[in-house]
Design a protein around this motif. Structure first.
Motif, PDB file in Angstrom:
ATOM      1  N   TRP A 149     -24.440 -14.744 -28.420  1.00  0.00           N
ATOM      2  CA  TRP A 149     -25.612 -15.519 -29.122  1.00  0.00           C
ATOM      3  C   TRP A 149     -25.184 -16.786 -29.753  1.00  0.00           C
ATOM      4  N   GLN A 150     -24.045 -16.884 -29.994  1.00  0.00           N
ATOM      5  CA  GLN A 150     -23.330 -18.370 -30.488  1.00  0.00           C
ATOM      6  C   GLN A 150     -23.547 -19.475 -29.428  1.00  0.00           C
ATOM      7  N   ASP A 186     -30.403 -22.115 -30.413  1.00  0.00           N
ATOM      8  CA  ASP A 186     -30.630 -21.921 -31.736  1.00  0.00           C
ATOM      9  C   ASP A 186     -30.534 -20.346 -31.930  1.00  0.00           C
ATOM     10  N   GLU A 187     -29.566 -19.829 -32.174  1.00  0.00           N
ATOM     11  CA  GLU A 187     -29.302 -18.432 -32.577  1.00  0.00           C
ATOM     12  C   GLU A 187     -30.275 -17.747 -33.296  1.00  0.00           C
ATOM     13  N   SER A 188     -30.708 -18.747 -34.483  1.00  0.00           N
ATOM     14  CA  SER A 188     -31.658 -17.967 -35.294  1.00  0.00           C
ATOM     15  C   SER A 188     -33.154 -17.606 -34.779  1.00  0.00           C
ATOM     16  N   GLN A 189     -33.436 -18.289 -33.668  1.00  0.00           N
ATOM     17  CA  GLN A 189     -34.762 -18.011 -33.056  1.00  0.00           C
ATOM     18  C   GLN A 189     -34.768 -16.535 -32.339  1.00  0.00           C
ATOM     19  N   SER A 226     -33.103 -10.068 -34.023  1.00  0.00           N
ATOM     20  CA  SER A 226     -31.919  -9.229 -34.264  1.00  0.00           C
ATOM     21  C   SER A 226     -32.396  -7.858 -33.491  1.00  0.00           C
ATOM     22  N   SER A 228     -20.286 -11.447 -35.502  1.00  0.00           N
ATOM     23  CA  SER A 228     -21.583 -11.660 -36.304  1.00  0.00           C
ATOM     24  C   SER A 228     -21.450 -11.634 -37.882  1.00  0.00           C
ATOM     25  N   SER A 229     -22.317 -12.304 -38.340  1.00  0.00           N
ATOM     26  CA  SER A 229     -22.044 -12.097 -39.873  1.00  0.00           C
ATOM     27  C   SER A 229     -22.448 -10.741 -40.547  1.00  0.00           C
TER      28      SER A 229
END
Length: 206
Positions: free
Chosen positions: A34-35, A39-42, A45, A72-73
């Motif tokens: 995903w990195q 735009d990973e945020s779009q 999850s 991932s965080s």
């Protein structure tokens, strides 16, 4: 909101980008993929875990049998399966992409690619007509000609043709070039396009 098919397309593109950057022997946790999206945020999850089986089935990735650490965080440092690039990328299988219109290509694409451009031909609900174009590089493409591809035995099966694929072994299908010129164009392809490693994929264009 992106649906699962949209997320799969982003995942495929991300894996290809990572392959070009890291090389065929690179290993990674799945969440690293995903990195490599724009735009990973779009990407929801909840849609991410579903893509593991899909990328495995398409042979974009495969498990090494090892364990690595998530990045991932939310899961950083936790144990997770280790993956590597699948044979579709490592063996550079010929890729087919179904499109409405031919796209603009650049060096981020992995070649060769055959684009199957949908046509309007409709035979009592059977929409099976495509125009095949082989892209060898961003600067070089070859028009192969018209082909009909049928999957299954019910009308409107065109919508069930995968949008990206390397092999049709998992589907009941038949294909037929629509002219002698089509077969001449296929026969004239360079040996590095038609070599044995492409045999499973190329059967759809013969």
């Amino acid at each position: 909101m992106l649906d699962n098919n949209d997320v799969l397309k982003l995942a495929r593109n991300a894996v290809e980008k990572m392959f070009l950057e890291k090389g065929r022997e690179f290993t990674f946790p799945f969440d690293l993929i995903w990195q490599y999206t724009e735009d990973e945020s779009q990407i929801p999850s909840t849609a991410r875990p579903h893509q593991v089986k899909r990328l495995l089935s398409e042979e974009y990735i495969e498990k090494t049998g090892g364990i690595t650490r998530a990045l991932s965080s939310k899961r950083a440092g936790s144990a997770t399966p280790e993956y590597r690039f699948g044979r579709a990328l490592r063996d550079k299988l010929l890729k087919f992409i179904v499109v409405e219109n031919l796209p603009t290509l650049d060096e981020t694409n992995i070649f060769p690619i055959i684009f199957l451009q949908k046509k309007d031909w409709d035979d009592f609900g059977y929409r099976t007509a495509y125009e095949a174009t082989l892209a060898i590089s961003p600067q070089k493409s070859v028009s192969l000609g018209d082909i009909k591809i049928l999957i299954g035995n019910t009308p409107s099966e065109q919508s069930k043709l995968p949008d990206t694929f390397f092999s049709m072994h998992s589907h009941k299908f038949c294909s037929l070039g629509q002219s002698i010129e089509y077969y001449k164009n296929v026969a004239a392809l360079d040996s590095d396009i038609r070599n044995p490693r492409c045999q499973n994929s190329c059967r759809v264009i013969r």
